[in-house]
Write a protein that holds these residues in place. Structure first.
Motif, PDB file in Angstrom:
ATOM      1  N   ALA A   1      -0.073  58.847  16.022  1.00 37.44           N
ATOM      2  CA  ALA A   1       1.135  58.307  16.527  1.00 37.44           C
ATOM      3  C   ALA A   1       2.307  58.667  16.074  1.00 37.44           C
ATOM      4  O   ALA A   1       3.216  58.857  16.917  1.00 37.44           O
ATOM      5  CB  ALA A   1       0.759  56.694  16.210  1.00 37.44           C
TER       6      ALA A   1
ATOM      7  N   GLU B   1      -7.718  61.486  16.973  1.00 33.95           N
ATOM      8  CA  GLU B   1      -8.125  60.425  16.156  1.00 33.95           C
ATOM      9  C   GLU B   1      -9.436  60.054  15.502  1.00 33.95           C
ATOM     10  O   GLU B   1      -9.575  59.503  14.721  1.00 33.95           O
ATOM     11  CB  GLU B   1      -7.675  59.013  17.033  1.00 33.95           C
TER      12      GLU B   1
ATOM     13  N   LYS C   1      -5.115  57.540  12.842  1.00 33.68           N
ATOM     14  CA  LYS C   1      -4.587  56.895  14.048  1.00 33.68           C
ATOM     15  C   LYS C   1      -3.015  57.115  13.814  1.00 33.68           C
ATOM     16  O   LYS C   1      -2.390  57.409  14.823  1.00 33.68           O
ATOM     17  CB  LYS C   1      -4.937  55.619  14.166  1.00 33.68           C
ATOM     18  N   GLN C   2      -2.495  56.551  12.656  1.00 31.69           N
ATOM     19  CA  GLN C   2      -1.053  56.385  12.545  1.00 31.69           C
ATOM     20  C   GLN C   2      -0.698  57.895  12.448  1.00 31.69           C
ATOM     21  O   GLN C   2       0.756  58.071  12.990  1.00 31.69           O
ATOM     22  CB  GLN C   2      -0.977  55.780  11.097  1.00 31.69           C
TER      23      GLN C   2
END
Ligand code: TRP
Length: 452
Positions: free
Chosen positions: A144, A297, A140-141
């Motif tokens: 982002a 994700e 997820k990071q």
């Protein structure tokens, strides 16, 4: 008389080539990226059912209408509408339908290319092993960080637009047909392999349950509109892309048969994507409603942990980019055909200018994910607004107008001659296109504005 009409851009070399091109246009990010995330946002099974109903009752009949209008007009959407209105003695204002289509295509491609750019960036990530051993928060990071970087997004958007322009400038035989011949079959095979992986995950049945369990309490007016918009978007309807592809269709080919094949293939790919993604979502305890980032994700988690995940990851994102390419060329083709046919541009120049405009517009979407993320109109950022206005408004309105034109303006002799169906089947199509499809679009709109 239509036998002598030919498109200035040439014709598909075979029936199979047209099926490939139409499937290539239909199958794209809409199926693999958008369908899962909007299904997640709209509560699952009931939304899927409404979507399927929209495809069968509204989408397929309108796709038949749009193809037959294209084949009869044999030109870009604007010229085609001019020819058809003259032939039907209809109001010449109908040619604005062509204008709306061309604009919708450019607007859609402007953000479509940005998302296809995400997929391209993820090919590189897969290749360099970024997903290897990464858990859900790490993946997820990574996502982002990626969309937070305007430079990276601009780089991949530019690369994707250049590739689109390059294929489009080659014309329909050399560019498109060749690539599609191996592309579509490989995409299918890869999806089946990934379904195999999804079946081994602990969340498999929970994923299926989410996708197919009917819970109508989760359905709102907004989700019905989204489902209908998605039917148009996924089939690539309502903006003249199908019309120009129809213009390149040889006279002998059965339109209805082709539409049945294409809409079936499109639906199957969307459902397969859902069957792959939701089990992974549930197995990793991720939220289903995480929006446009959903596949970016979730899938990397699978690729980072499964055997052969490195190769599957690369293959998957390559396929996604290629599926997006075969749709992006369809999105820009109406504008290019118009520049060539009505403005006297060469194909190269037309591809260059239409591409340049789209590329520039793309920056509005790029910045929506980072620098301008705080800028909202009606509670939506520019990317969301573009998607909403094109998919949920312009495409259904375009589709509605196509249904009215084919059902009420064109003489039955003309549509019957193009479709060449046995009488009862032709009458079923007439019923759908005259009454059911336009009424369907109309009621969904009424429902959304709160009248119903
Ligand atoms: N159908 C494609 C997809 O699902 C996108 C697309 C191609 C499209 N041509 C179109 C969308 C015309 C709307 C209109 O990804």
């Amino acid at each position: 008389m239509t036998d002598t009409r030919k498109s200035p851009q040439g014709e598909w070399s075979s029936h199979f080539a047209f099926i490939l091109a139409a499937t290539g246009s239909a199958v794209g990010l809409g199926n693999i990226w958008k369908f899962p995330y909007i299904t997640g946002e709209n509560g699952g099974g009931a939304f899927v059912l409404v979507y399927l109903l929209c495809v069968v009752l509204i989408g397929a009949p309108i796709m038949i209408a749009e193809t037959l209008m294209g084949r009869r007009g044999r030109h870009n959407p604007i010229t085609t509408m001019e020819t058809l209105t003259a032939e039907a003695h209809a109001d010449p204002h109908w040619h604005y339908l062509g204008w709306m289509g061309i604009s919708a295509g450019i607007l859609i491609l402007s953000y479509y290319s940005v998302i296809a750019g995400w997929a391209s960036g993820y090919v590189l990530k897969a290749f360099t092993g970024s997903f290897f051993g990464a858990d859900a928060p790490a993946i997820k990071q990574q996502f982002a960080d990626f969309i937070g970087s305007p430079i990276q997004l601009a780089f991949w958007h530019t690369a994707f637009m250049l590739a689109t322009m390059w294929i489009v400038k080659q014309g329909i035989h050399n560019g498109l047909e060749k690539a599609l011949r191996w592309l579509m079959p490989s995409l299918f095979v890869l999806l089946i392999l990934l379904v195999g992986y999804a079946m081994t995950t602990p969340g498999y049945f929970q994923g299926l349950h989410f996708l197919f369990n009917l819970d109508f309490s989760k359905l709102t007016g907004g989700s019905v509109l989204t489902a209908m918009g998605q039917a148009f978007f996924s089939l690539g309807l309502g903006m003249g892309a199908v019309m120009v592809y129809g213009a390149y269709l040889p006279k002998k080919v059965s339109i209805t048969e082709t539409v049945v094949i294409v809409s079936l293939a499109d639906t199957v790919v969307a459902l397969l994507a859902g069957i792959i993604i939701f089990p992974i979502v549930f197995s990793n305890g991720l939220p289903v409603n995480s929006g446009p980032g959903l596949i970016f994700e979730t899938l990397p988690i699978a690729f980072g942990s499964m055997t052969g995940g490195w190769l599957f990851g690369i293959m998957f994102f390559v396929m996604l980019v290629l599926a997006a390419l075969s749709s992006s060329v369809a999105l820009i083709e109406p504008a290019v055909a118009w520049l060539v046919e009505a403005r006297g541009f060469s194909r190269e120049k037309a591809a260059l200018w239409a591409g340049l405009l789209t590329w520039l517009l793309g920056f509005a979407s790029i910045f929506s994910f980072n620098s301008w993320a705080g800028f909202k109109l009606f509670g939506h950022n520019l990317f969301e607004l573009l998607d909403y206005v094109t998919a949920n408004l312009m495409l259904p309105i375009g589709g509605f107008a196509i249904a009215i034109f084919a059902g009420w303006m064109m003489t039955a002799d003309h549509s019957e001659a193009e479709l060449d169906l046995p009488k009862p089947q032709y009458q079923i199509w007439q019923l759908l296109i005259k009454y059911l499809a336009p009424a369907g679009v109309f009621f969904v709109f009424l429902h959304v504005v709160g009248v119903l």
